[in-house]
Design an enzyme around this catalytic site. Structure first.
Site, PDB file in Angstrom:
ATOM      1  N   SER A 137       0.831  -1.206   0.000  1.00  0.00           N
ATOM      2  CA  SER A 137       0.000   0.000   0.000  1.00  0.00           C
ATOM      3  C   SER A 137       0.871   1.264   0.000  1.00  0.00           C
ATOM      4  CB  SER A 137      -0.965  -0.055   1.190  1.00  0.00           C
ATOM      5  OG  SER A 137      -1.936   0.963   1.073  1.00  0.00           O
ATOM      6  N   ASP A 165      -0.039  -4.182  -3.978  1.00  0.00           N
ATOM      7  CA  ASP A 165      -1.199  -3.305  -4.133  1.00  0.00           C
ATOM      8  C   ASP A 165      -0.871  -1.862  -3.715  1.00  0.00           C
ATOM      9  OD1 ASP A 165      -3.738  -3.320  -5.293  1.00  0.00           O
ATOM     10  OD2 ASP A 165      -4.739  -3.218  -3.366  1.00  0.00           O
ATOM     11  N   HIS A 230      -7.429  -5.589  -0.592  1.00  0.00           N
ATOM     12  CA  HIS A 230      -6.194  -4.789  -0.539  1.00  0.00           C
ATOM     13  C   HIS A 230      -5.084  -5.541   0.208  1.00  0.00           C
ATOM     14  CE1 HIS A 230      -3.838  -1.173  -0.771  1.00  0.00           C
ATOM     15  NE2 HIS A 230      -3.982  -0.815   0.494  1.00  0.00           N
TER      16      HIS A 230
END
Length: 301
Positions: A137, A165, A230
């Protein structure tokens, strides 16, 4: 006003090896006290793992990933803990509003990792070729910023950065200098699992779109299951550390070929060996809903 201020003092590192699996926190000043750094040379391959927004280095997914790496090889794993600057300790209901502050800290944390890298290279004779970064992330963008900074410092490029991601909000429309980018390392591997918290934009040398890059199997309804999708990127990659060639990517097209038809020349396996495959570009990766998520029925290419 920044509710989640960054300073070098707020970043800690957990250093793990097969010989020393203690979760002690180190700083730039105290890392020399770790057994591994008592000598002036360390030959192990180094892996930095960096968490994202409102997470920490001790979150279960990263603990499991670090263990998988140590089970797999004689690595030195550095878990970067920037939880204070990632707004992890803030009041639950306010955390989302603080996202822009955490996002604005990413370059500073990346610069910190570059500073640690410089120390490893210059003080401990670790070759750059032995240092790999993994980030989830916001941690993916941090890893990208570290990749830019080490080049500025004249250290050359990391051999590989793996972006799990990479965060979409605040980054997806940025140009290369303001996000993780394929020029940040010799090989940049991106895993896409969410189109809301992540991004569909191609960012790396290889971009793997797991289940088309959104709505991961087993994560429930779209939107509600977004956080699950996610974080699934971390779980997929951990399984790919444990099981070589566990998830096979087929070249992205309107009618992707079945995985069963894959050969080494046109398909690529997600994971630590992805860069040994000749093909680059965008790949579609079908996945199962439960660990180990494998799509290959035991096939190795």
């Amino acid at each position: 006003f920044n509710p989640c201020p960054y300073s070098d003092d707020t970043v800690k590192m957990i250093v793990l090896t097969r010989e020393n699996k203690k979760y002690d926190f180190y700083t730039l000043d105290t890392i020399k006290n770790h057994n591994e750094f008592k000598d002036t040379i360390t030959l192990k391959p180094h892996v930095f793992i960096t968490h994202g927004f409102t997470s920490s280095a001790t979150a279960e997914n990263f603990v499991v990933m670090a263990k998988a790496l140590l089970d797999k090889g004689n690595y030195l794993v550095i878990l970067t803990d920037w939880r204070m600057a990632a707004c992890t300790n803030e009041i639950a209901g306010l955390k989302l509003a603080y996202y822009p502050y955490a996002a604005s800290n990413t370059r500073l944390v990346g610069n910190y990792i570059a500073t640690v890298t410089k120390m490893l290279v210059q003080k401990y004779n670790v070759p750059m070729a032995n240092i790999r970064l993994i980030g989830h992330s916001l941690g993916a963008h941090i890893s990208g910023f570290a990749g830019k900074k080490v080049q500025e410092l004249g250290l050359g490029k990391y051999p590989e950065i793996i972006g799990l991601d990479p965060a979409g909000p605040s980054f997806k429309s940025n140009d290369c200098s303001q996000r993780i980018c394929e020029t940040d390392a010799n090989y940049v591997q991106i895993i896409h699992t969410s189109n809301r918290l992540g991004t569909e934009r191609t960012l790396g040398t290889v971009d793997f779109y797991m289940n088309n890059g959104y709505n991961q199997p087993g994560c429930g309804l779209p939107i509600i299951g977004e956080t699950c999708s996610h974080t699934r990127a971390v779980k997929y990659f951990t399984e790919c550390i444990k099981h070589e060639c566990c998830l096979i990517g087929v070249p992205k097209s309107k009618n992707p070929q079945p995985v069963s038809k894959c050969t080494r020349n046109e398909c690529v396996c997600v994971g630590l060996n992805a860069k040994t495959y000749p093909k680059t570009g965008s790949f579609y990766v079908p996945v199962e809903s439960k660990a180990p998520y494998c799509n290959n029925k035991g096939k190795i290419i």
